[in-house]
Design an enzyme around this catalytic site. Structure first.
Site, PDB file in Angstrom:
ATOM      1  N   LYS A   1       8.812 -15.366  15.276  1.00 23.75           N
ATOM      2  CA  LYS A   1      10.238 -15.709  15.233  1.00 23.75           C
ATOM      3  C   LYS A   1      10.960 -15.056  16.403  1.00 23.75           C
ATOM      4  O   LYS A   1      10.503 -14.078  17.003  1.00 23.75           O
ATOM      5  CB  LYS A   1      10.883 -15.257  13.919  1.00 23.75           C
ATOM      6  CG  LYS A   1      10.796 -13.743  13.636  1.00 23.75           C
ATOM      7  CD  LYS A   1      11.868 -12.898  14.301  1.00 23.75           C
ATOM      8  CE  LYS A   1      11.741 -11.418  13.939  1.00 23.75           C
ATOM      9  NZ  LYS A   1      12.656 -10.555  14.723  1.00 23.75           N
TER      10      LYS A   1
ATOM     11  N   ASP B   1      11.806  -8.900   7.696  1.00 21.72           N
ATOM     12  CA  ASP B   1      11.581 -10.245   8.230  1.00 21.72           C
ATOM     13  C   ASP B   1      10.774 -11.135   7.292  1.00 21.72           C
ATOM     14  O   ASP B   1      10.735 -12.352   7.475  1.00 21.72           O
ATOM     15  CB  ASP B   1      10.853 -10.167   9.579  1.00 21.72           C
ATOM     16  CG  ASP B   1      11.699  -9.543  10.669  1.00 21.72           C
ATOM     17  OD1 ASP B   1      12.937  -9.637  10.578  1.00 21.72           O
ATOM     18  OD2 ASP B   1      11.127  -8.958  11.612  1.00 21.72           O
TER      19      ASP B   1
END
Length: 281
Positions: free
Chosen positions: A15, A140
């Site tokens: 990401k 995350d």
């Protein structure tokens, strides 16, 4: 994908934080954030093989780390209490996402383990329950379980899907490992950014990262990489670093930049994704 020895392969994408703001410190010591999370096609591969003896085995842990400390191992261990039958698993990680880079590699691996084993072991957890469980592993992890580009609030566990234009990214990793704990405890860290009223991709521009200034001060190598990449366009650090990136509208433009910076740094060319590859499995 099935392997000859019975292993199955599952994707674990990286990401980027296209924007990251710290809106306050919580009583538990964690920080509230607001961030745009974007999936990219740079990815690890997680290989899993089911066992019926209740054992969890991680075959290739990170050098110097006991397997019990690895996020993927911890993810499997966390789910065991929800399994309908005595359940075990063997785990292999094919790492392509650099560690300590702000790209979420370890968290993505853990999320993939949670998603797969929730199905294999018939745990029956909803996505919300998996997100809440994953938050205990890392900030995350919830995003990767959510599986779509998102605007995140709270500690990263309050997620709303966000439409992000299709882009290509050039990512540069300077030769340094940034300590996330050091940055979050730094006295110079901005912790009072205003919360967004109407968070859209357009409304949040110009993008920023509230951790960037502190990281640049403490890790000059990150500043140097950022300065080099800024020669080609707007650059930003992802997460708490160390990677910095720039966005391009097409692959050719991104590749031309990649060719230049890859002579100087470890660099990656990545395409933005709209959803986690798991959603297509």
């Amino acid at each position: 994908m099935n392997i000859a020895d019975g292993r199955q392969a599952f994707p674990a994408p990286a990401k980027l934080n296209l924007d990251l703001r710290i809106t306050g410190r919580r009583e538990d010591g964690y920080h509230n954030i607001e961030s745009i999370f974007c999936l990219i096609d740079l990815q690890d591969t997680v290989y899993l093989k089911s066992r019926d003896d209740g054992k969890i085995i991680l075959h290739n842990p990170v050098d110097g780390m006991p397997q019990e400390a690895d996020l993927s191992y911890r993810a499997a261990s966390l789910l065991q209490k929800y399994a309908r039958n005595p359940a075990g698993v063997e785990i292999w990680l094919d790492k392509k996402i650099p560690t300590g880079a702000g790209l979420g590699g370890g968290s993505s691996d853990a999320a993939t383990v949670l998603l797969v084993l929730n199905r294999w072991w018939q745990c029956g957890l909803t996505q919300r329950q998996l997100i809440d469980s994953g938050a205990a592993l890392g900030a995350d992890v919830p995003f990767f379980i959510f599986g779509k580009n998102a605007f995140a609030r709270g500690i990263g566990d309050r997620l709303d899907e966000m439409d992000i234009p299709k882009q290509w990214y050039v990512i540069v990793k300077p030769p340094v490992h940034v300590s996330t704990a050091k940055i979050f405890t730094h006295e110079g860290l901005t912790r009072n950014s205003a919360s967004s009223i109407m968070p859209t991709f357009q409304n949040l521009q110009p993008f920023r990262n509230d951790m960037q200034a502190v990281v640049f001060k403490e890790y000059p190598e990150v500043w140097k990489a950022y300065s080099e990449l800024s020669r080609y366009g707007f650059a930003l650090m992802t997460g708490s670093g160390a990677c910095v990136f720039t966005a391009c509208q097409d692959r050719n433009s991104a590749y031309n930049i990649y060719r230049q910076v890859s002579d100087l740094y470890e660099a990656y060319l990545a395409e933005g994704l709209s959803k986690h590859p798991w959603l297509s499995v």
